[in-house]
Motif scaffolding. Structure first.
Motif, PDB file in Angstrom:
ATOM      1  N   GLU A 194       0.657  -1.352  -0.040  1.00 53.87           N
ATOM      2  CA  GLU A 194       0.167  -0.051   0.040  1.00 53.87           C
ATOM      3  C   GLU A 194       0.756   1.214  -0.060  1.00 53.87           C
ATOM      4  O   GLU A 194       0.486   2.293  -0.779  1.00 53.87           O
ATOM      5  N   LEU A 198       2.098   0.091  -4.608  1.00 63.63           N
ATOM      6  CA  LEU A 198       1.041   0.628  -4.968  1.00 63.63           C
ATOM      7  C   LEU A 198       1.367   2.342  -5.828  1.00 63.63           C
ATOM      8  O   LEU A 198       1.188   2.464  -6.789  1.00 63.63           O
ATOM      9  N   VAL A 202       0.661   3.420  -9.621  1.00 64.56           N
ATOM     10  CA  VAL A 202      -0.043   4.440  -9.961  1.00 64.56           C
ATOM     11  C   VAL A 202       1.086   5.581 -10.572  1.00 64.56           C
ATOM     12  O   VAL A 202       0.269   6.129 -11.688  1.00 64.56           O
ATOM     13  N   SER A 250      -3.932  -4.117  -3.192  1.00 62.18           N
ATOM     14  CA  SER A 250      -3.898  -2.558  -2.953  1.00 62.18           C
ATOM     15  C   SER A 250      -4.459  -1.903  -4.406  1.00 62.18           C
ATOM     16  O   SER A 250      -4.976  -0.779  -4.241  1.00 62.18           O
ATOM     17  N   LYS A 253      -8.058  -1.766  -4.005  1.00 62.98           N
ATOM     18  CA  LYS A 253      -8.672  -0.685  -3.162  1.00 62.98           C
ATOM     19  C   LYS A 253      -8.443   0.632  -3.806  1.00 62.98           C
ATOM     20  O   LYS A 253      -9.243   1.539  -3.786  1.00 62.98           O
ATOM     21  N   TYR A 254      -7.417   0.811  -4.369  1.00 64.77           N
ATOM     22  CA  TYR A 254      -7.137   2.213  -5.169  1.00 64.77           C
ATOM     23  C   TYR A 254      -8.071   2.013  -6.191  1.00 64.77           C
ATOM     24  O   TYR A 254      -8.743   3.584  -6.416  1.00 64.77           O
ATOM     25  N   THR A 255      -8.235   1.402  -6.965  1.00 62.70           N
ATOM     26  CA  THR A 255      -9.468   1.497  -7.981  1.00 62.70           C
ATOM     27  C   THR A 255     -10.824   1.781  -7.731  1.00 62.70           C
ATOM     28  O   THR A 255     -11.298   2.655  -7.967  1.00 62.70           O
ATOM     29  N   SER A 257     -11.588   3.527  -4.790  1.00 60.69           N
ATOM     30  CA  SER A 257     -11.392   5.034  -4.688  1.00 60.69           C
ATOM     31  C   SER A 257     -11.341   5.875  -5.863  1.00 60.69           C
ATOM     32  O   SER A 257     -12.062   6.717  -5.951  1.00 60.69           O
ATOM     33  N   LEU A 258     -10.778   5.276  -6.803  1.00 58.10           N
ATOM     34  CA  LEU A 258     -10.764   6.251  -8.220  1.00 58.10           C
ATOM     35  C   LEU A 258     -12.350   6.330  -8.641  1.00 58.10           C
ATOM     36  O   LEU A 258     -12.663   7.169  -9.132  1.00 58.10           O
TER      37      LEU A 258
END
Length: 293
Positions: A194, A198, A202, A250, A253-255, A257-258
């Motif tokens: 994370e 990640l 990104v 991770s 999880k980021y996707t 949020s996006l």
């Protein structure tokens, strides 16, 4: 007349560094400046690079003879790419004297620890480490004796390891200026997926979206956000694949949020967008006050 025995003023009399790149070179530079050791040895595969590192003053001796370096060192720091660490530690352990301590700088820990803990020759101890410091640059030419100052280092010792060896490794990183955190190899890899792996994914993905015709329009925001995408791809391939499941989790999880941000923008939901951006700002600002416990 018998001379009184003088105590060794150094934490380690001789430190051997396997892989003298940015991190290995910075460890050598910091150990010299802080007088942690009397002698710094370096070993690598390229004879001309080892000669150059010695001529630069980073090393007392640079060589391609890893076995010889291991045999003469009290502490050995393996600074190779992640996928080579196990191999090199097994090699140096076979040539190390009883009492030698080995550590590493690998960005992932679980597979390394599973392969090595409990399998080395008697009297030789491996304590896994990950100093959270570095740069997108590579090579000992960019070595920085202050690279580790006020940064965190994670160690992931096994309960079966001698407490004295673990304490010495902790002292070593602290002597370089670091704050030492202790956790399990599994937890380390989940956390670093994370906080480190990640962000590289990104950054790289963002850099990939830039078209050639728009490069002239980039400013500090884009350049700062994509800076770490300049890291050596071969090193990052090893890191990402050796921690693949945690990295994928991770990314998911980021996707998510996006997608929340995308939906708020698409739906012109100003209240949700404000909350999401404020949450991001709040988390970022909290980094400034974060200190290792």
């Amino acid at each position: 007349m018998i001379e009184p025995k003088t105590e060794n003023p150094y934490l380690f009399k001789t430190i051997g560094i396997i892989g003298v790149g940015l991190l290995g070179g910075s460890i050598a530079a910091a150990a010299r400046r802080r007088k942690i050791t009397e002698t710094v040895l370096g070993a690598g595969r390229n004879p001309s690079r080892m000669r150059a590192a010695q001529q630069s003053g980073l090393l007392d001796r640079g060589t391609t003879n890893i076995a010889e370096t291991a045999a003469q060192s009290d502490l050995i720091v393996v600074c190779t790419p992640v996928n080579q660490i196990v191999q090199f530690i097994r090699t140096v352990a076979q040539h190390s004297r009883p009492g030698t301590i080995i550590t590493d700088v690998g960005s992932t820990k679980q597979k390394i620890c599973e392969a090595l803990y409990g399998s080395l020759p008697e009297g030789v101890t491996f304590v896994a480490s990950h100093p959270l410091a570095g740069s997108e640059k590579a090579g000992f030419e960019f070595a920085d004796p202050n690279l580790f100052q006020d940064r965190s280092c994670v160690i992931t010792p096994d309960a079966s390891l001698p407490s004295e060896a673990v304490a010495k490794v902790k002292q070593f990183w602290e002597a370089l200026g670091m704050h030492v955190l202790v956790t399990s190899p599994e937890k380390h890899d989940q956390i670093l997926a994370e906080t480190s792996h990640l962000p590289h994914v990104v950054s790289s993905a963002l850099a990939m979206t830039l078209t050639a015709e728009n490069r002239a329009f980039t400013s500090t925001g884009f350049r700062d956000t994509t800076r770490i995408a300049a890291g050596d791809p071969s090193i990052w391939i090893d890191i990402l694949l050796s921690n693949s499941q945690a990295v994928v989790n991770s990314i998911d999880k980021y996707t998510e949020s996006l997608h929340h941000l995308r939906d708020a923008i698409e739906n012109h939901d100003e209240n949700l967008l404000r909350k999401l951006l404020e949450d991001g700002k709040k988390n970022h600002n909290a980094l400034n006050s974060a200190r290792p416990q």
